[in-house]
Design a protein around this motif. Structure first.
Motif, short mmCIF file in Angstrom:
data_model
loop_
_atom_site.label_atom_id
_atom_site.label_comp_id
_atom_site.label_asym_id
_atom_site.label_seq_id
_atom_site.Cartn_x
_atom_site.Cartn_y
_atom_site.Cartn_z
N ASN A 12 -3.80 -70.04 23.26
CA ASN A 12 -2.34 -70.13 23.31
C ASN A 12 -1.88 -70.93 24.52
OD1 ASN A 12 0.10 -69.45 22.07
ND2 ASN A 12 -0.48 -67.29 21.90
N VAL B 232 2.87 -65.59 31.83
CA VAL B 232 2.72 -65.22 30.42
C VAL B 232 1.25 -65.31 30.04
CG1 VAL B 232 3.35 -65.77 28.05
CG2 VAL B 232 5.05 -66.01 29.88
N ASN B 233 0.68 -64.18 29.68
CA ASN B 233 -0.72 -64.08 29.27
C ASN B 233 -0.79 -63.16 28.06
OD1 ASN B 233 -2.40 -65.22 31.83
ND2 ASN B 233 -0.62 -64.10 32.56
N GLY B 234 -1.96 -63.08 27.45
CA GLY B 234 -2.11 -62.12 26.36
C GLY B 234 -2.91 -62.64 25.19
N GLU C 40 -3.50 -62.31 20.92
CA GLU C 40 -2.84 -61.94 19.67
C GLU C 40 -3.61 -62.53 18.50
OE1 GLU C 40 1.15 -63.48 19.77
OE2 GLU C 40 0.49 -65.39 20.61
N GLN D 108 -8.78 -58.46 16.87
CA GLN D 108 -7.90 -58.22 18.01
C GLN D 108 -8.43 -57.11 18.91
OE1 GLN D 108 -5.27 -59.81 19.03
NE2 GLN D 108 -4.11 -58.41 20.33
N SER E 89 -5.43 -58.26 30.20
CA SER E 89 -4.70 -59.23 29.39
C SER E 89 -3.81 -58.49 28.41
CB SER E 89 -5.67 -60.14 28.65
OG SER E 89 -5.00 -61.26 28.11
N PRO E 90 -2.52 -58.79 28.36
CA PRO E 90 -1.61 -58.03 27.49
C PRO E 90 -1.99 -58.09 26.02
CG PRO E 90 -0.38 -59.33 29.09
CD PRO E 90 -1.80 -59.77 29.19
N ASP E 91 -1.77 -56.98 25.34
CA ASP E 91 -2.00 -56.88 23.91
C ASP E 91 -0.74 -57.35 23.18
OD1 ASP E 91 -2.59 -56.28 21.30
OD2 ASP E 91 -2.82 -54.11 21.62
N ARG E 92 -0.78 -58.57 22.64
CA ARG E 92 0.37 -59.11 21.91
C ARG E 92 0.30 -58.77 20.42
NH1 ARG E 92 3.00 -63.25 24.91
NH2 ARG E 92 3.54 -64.39 22.99
N GLY E 93 -0.75 -58.05 20.04
CA GLY E 93 -0.80 -57.45 18.73
C GLY E 93 -1.45 -58.27 17.64
N ARG F 140 -0.42 -59.31 14.12
CA ARG F 140 0.89 -59.33 13.49
C ARG F 140 1.01 -60.44 12.46
NH1 ARG F 140 4.45 -62.39 17.10
NH2 ARG F 140 3.30 -63.23 18.86
#
Length: 369
Positions: free
Chosen positions: A267, A276-278, A280, A297, A307-311, A313
């Motif tokens: 990304n 902004v990290n993460g 997905e 995921q 690292s953020p979980d952006r899901g 989706r």
């Protein structure tokens, strides 16, 4: 990816390459204020050239002409110009507009005369260095006259680099091997792995010049090897730095009668947003595609602490929307992210990511026999 309808997204972010100097056609530089755009021109070869702040992001769009209005190409860049303006064109270019669609964006619009025919498939905004961009207009180039603002020949400015924390950046411990992967019946399953971008399309370019195509090809080849070691038949949409369009990727998958399809990407956002990290993963509609996305995921998050979980989706990307088997598109992190970028640049972390993705695919087969 490509948008639907008359507007087609033609985004190709920065490609680090040598810029061939051209004779200056620039006029006096207007006040751009906080805009990432420093100069632009339509050169004698009929190409649009831009000079921007180093490592800026850019998005290019095309809209077909209708109702007496000619086709338009426009580029959106971070930061708003101090003033908007319209520059009369000549030849097939009706006018060029510098606009401010919102408080944080500069929009450069090239509007062509009614009846001008542009092939959107050939319109690509290519980064030729960390602060230079180029788009060739194809067959209409012969009808273009030189036009521009600003100094395209100005020296490149030093690139911006994020301040990366020295501690807790890279996961530690032994790198897992193929032996740690779950077992599935050998010879039963077939998988298509799709390394995103490639060739003249590097995808996103992030901190320190980290290119998405380099990250995803490395990880994808390792995923293929790991799955093959577990008795999975693997097809790759590309195995080297070549440009493969989206329809051939889908055709290869659909013709192979595979059991799963995974497109692998990294990304990106603006270089001004290293916060902004993460991770997905996207799927399109079907329950099995959702299960595949969730399985991948879960494993990617497990090897990337913090690292953020952006899901997992829904998404409408072409390669997962047009494939007939369960399909997902994984985004392994942000090459522009202060946390994610140094990880994606690290060979040991890429190995962890490859093992994680392969594990997710194998877990999917175990849970969805």
């Amino acid at each position: 990816m490509r948008a639907t309808g008359s507007r087609r997204l033609l985004l190709i972010r920065l490609l680090v390459a040598a810029l061939v100097p051209l004779g200056s056609l620039a006029m006096a530089l207007p006040a751009w204020a906080g805009s990432a755009l420093s100069a632009w021109r339509i050169n004698r070869e009929g190409a649009l050239e831009l000079r921007t702040s180093p490592n800026s992001s850019a998005q290019a769009f095309f809209e077909e002409g209708r109702g007496g209005v000619g086709p338009r190409v426009w580029v959106d860049l971070p930061g708003a110009p101090q003033r908007t303006r319209t520059i009369p064109g000549s030849g097939v270019v009706r006018q060029v507009r510098v606009g401010r669609p919102n408080a944080s964006t500069t929009r450069l619009v090239v509007e062509f005369q009614p009846g001008t025919r542009l092939d959107p498939r050939g319109l690509k905004l290519l980064g030729t260095s960390r602060d230079r961009w180029r788009m060739d207009f194809g067959a209409v180039a012969a009808g273009l006259a030189p036009l521009g603002e600003g100094d395209l020949e100005a020296p490149s400015a030093p690139s911006w680099r994020a301040t990366v924390p020295e501690r807790a950046v890279l996961p530690s411990g032994p790198v897992p091997s193929a032996a740690s992967l779950p077992d599935v019946p050998r010879g039963r399953y077939k998988v298509v792995i799709d390394p995103g971008h490639g060739g003249p399309d590097p995808g996103a370019v992030g901190i320190g010049g980290l290119r998405e195509t380099d990250v995803v090809l490395d990880v994808s080849l390792q995923v293929a090897q790991l799955l093959q070691a577990k008795g999975i038949q693997v097809l790759l949409t590309r195995t080297s730095e070549v440009d493969v369009d989206l329809p051939p990727r889908v055709a290869l998958a659909n013709n192979s009668r595979s059991d799963a399809f995974l497109s692998i990407h990294a990304n990106a956002l603006s270089m001004a947003r290293p916060d902004v990290n993460g991770i997905e993963t996207f799927y399109f509609e079907s329950a099995r595609s959702r299960n595949l996305a969730q399985a991948v995921q879960e494993q990617m998050l497990a090897i990337s602490p913090g690292s953020p979980d952006r899901g997992a989706r829904p998404g409408r990307f072409f390669v997962i929307r047009r494939t007939v088997m369960p399909a997902a598109l994984a985004e392994m992190g942000f090459v522009t992210g202060q946390l994610d970028s140094p990880r994606l640049a690290d060979p040991a972390f890429r190995r962890r990511m490859a093992v994680a993705i392969a594990t997710g695919i194998l877990n999917y087969f175990l849970q969805n026999p």
